[in-house]
Scaffold this motif. Structure first.
Motif, short mmCIF file in Angstrom:
data_model
loop_
_atom_site.label_atom_id
_atom_site.label_comp_id
_atom_site.label_asym_id
_atom_site.label_seq_id
_atom_site.Cartn_x
_atom_site.Cartn_y
_atom_site.Cartn_z
N MET A 196 -13.16 -2.32 -3.04
CA MET A 196 -12.23 -1.80 -2.04
C MET A 196 -13.03 -1.28 -0.86
N LEU A 248 0.85 -1.18 0.00
CA LEU A 248 0.00 0.00 0.00
C LEU A 248 0.89 1.23 0.00
N PHE A 264 -12.34 0.83 2.65
CA PHE A 264 -11.33 1.72 3.21
C PHE A 264 -11.81 2.20 4.58
N TRP A 305 -6.36 5.09 -6.22
CA TRP A 305 -7.63 5.16 -5.50
C TRP A 305 -7.74 6.50 -4.77
N SER A 313 -2.18 -1.11 5.72
CA SER A 313 -2.47 0.22 6.26
C SER A 313 -1.23 1.08 6.30
N ALA A 351 -6.74 -0.34 3.97
CA ALA A 351 -7.32 -0.75 2.70
C ALA A 351 -7.54 -2.26 2.76
#
Length: 312
Positions: free
Chosen positions: A126, A88, A128, A151, A184, A167
């Motif tokens: 996704m 990420l 979040f 994103w 994360s 995520a």
């Protein structure tokens, strides 16, 4: 009919499970809209604190820590920014306080290229989550992805403090196809922080006119059923509406390190006929206090209840 979910591969467990059967207080606020953004929760968007866990060495670093799953749960405790070749990334190390702001991020695969193919998970590609490290300010969003794999999560106003952005996703191709991930990164919101103690546990609470009762007894190292009962004006609620292909969405964060857990009910989905009881088969990986956020839809609106669970 049953809730439909993608086939998801799960990793081996490292820590023993902890049953999530409980009798706790729910202190909540309601909101509507599929974004599921609930800034501030019971403490309000301006209340922010930052516990000592801010300096956790596992943050934004690869980790193989895992936590148990149930009918559907992404693997891992979510505290790593990279796992099994997936990473990420985000240019946003800080975000402005007190105003709506966008958090942009990408997920890259083992080939270091942005991932653009994601499987549907509870109707979304996704999920979040934003949480302050005092376990307040919870937001659950479904961001949008550009063609290049970037994103954008449109966050409601954030209070000053240390935050963590999670995520949750399942790649639909490549080496990780069908594997659930939670990654994360830490984010700082500049400004003066305010400490908010974690609320104590209790048996039940009212949520937007609804009374939610959570029954059971948490025991470390064991899996056990959890029952949530929803009533209104003393009468059982039997008109819960589906939300993300289920009757309730339950997210949990551990006090001290904000470790992530994602739970769902095992109750069958049958139109707008959910309740009054929702059955969970859930586990949490470690002892201590967990802050749970229960989201359910009733009367055409999304309600979010925050509760504290103490696991021995």
């Amino acid at each position: 009919m049953f809730t439909t979910r993608p086939a998801v591969r799960r990793r081996a467990l490292v820590a023993p499970g902890t049953a999530v059967t409980l009798a706790l207080v729910l202190a909540a606020c309601g909101s509507s809209g599929e974004s599921s953004s609930m800034p501030g929760m019971d403490h309000g968007a301006t209340a922010a604190t930052s516990p000592a866990a801010t300096g956790s060495p596992s943050k934004d670093s690869p980790s193989k820590g895992h936590m148990p799953g149930m009918d559907h749960m992404a693997g891992g405790d979510g505290l790593a920014s990279a796992e099994d070749g997936y990473r990420l990334g985000s240019p946003n190390a800080t975000l402005a306080a007190g105003e709506r702001t966008a958090y942009r991020f990408t997920v890259t695969g083992p080939d270091a290229k942005p991932v653009t193919a994601f499987a549907l998970d509870q109707t979304k590609r996704m999920h979040f989550y934003a949480i302050r490290t005092d376990l307040t300010g919870f937001q659950h969003l479904h961001p949008t992805m550009a063609a290049d794999g970037t994103w954008t999560a449109d966050l409601s106003a954030l209070a000053p403090g240390s935050w963590r952005m999670f995520a949750s996703f399942t790649p639909d191709g490549g080496a990780g196809k069908g594997t659930a991930f939670v990654l994360s990164r830490a984010v700082t919101v500049p400004g003066t922080e305010k400490r908010t103690p974690l609320p104590a546990a209790a048996a039940r609470a009212r949520v937007d006119g609804y009374t939610v009762t959570v029954q059971g007894e948490p025991m470390a190292g064991m899996s056990h059923p959890l029952t949530v009962t929803v009533t209104k004006d003393g009468r059982p609620v039997t008109t819960l509406q589906p939300y993300l292909d289920t009757y309730a969405h339950l997210t949990a964060f551990h006090e001290g390190d904000t470790a992530f857990a994602h739970l769902h009910p095992t109750t069958r989905v049958d139109g707008d006929h959910g309740g009054p009881r929702l059955a969970f088969d859930a586990e949490l990986p470690t002892a201590g206090n967990w802050r749970l956020f229960l989201q359910f839809r009733a009367g055409g609106e999304l309600h979010t209840a925050a509760l504290t669970l103490k696991v021995g």
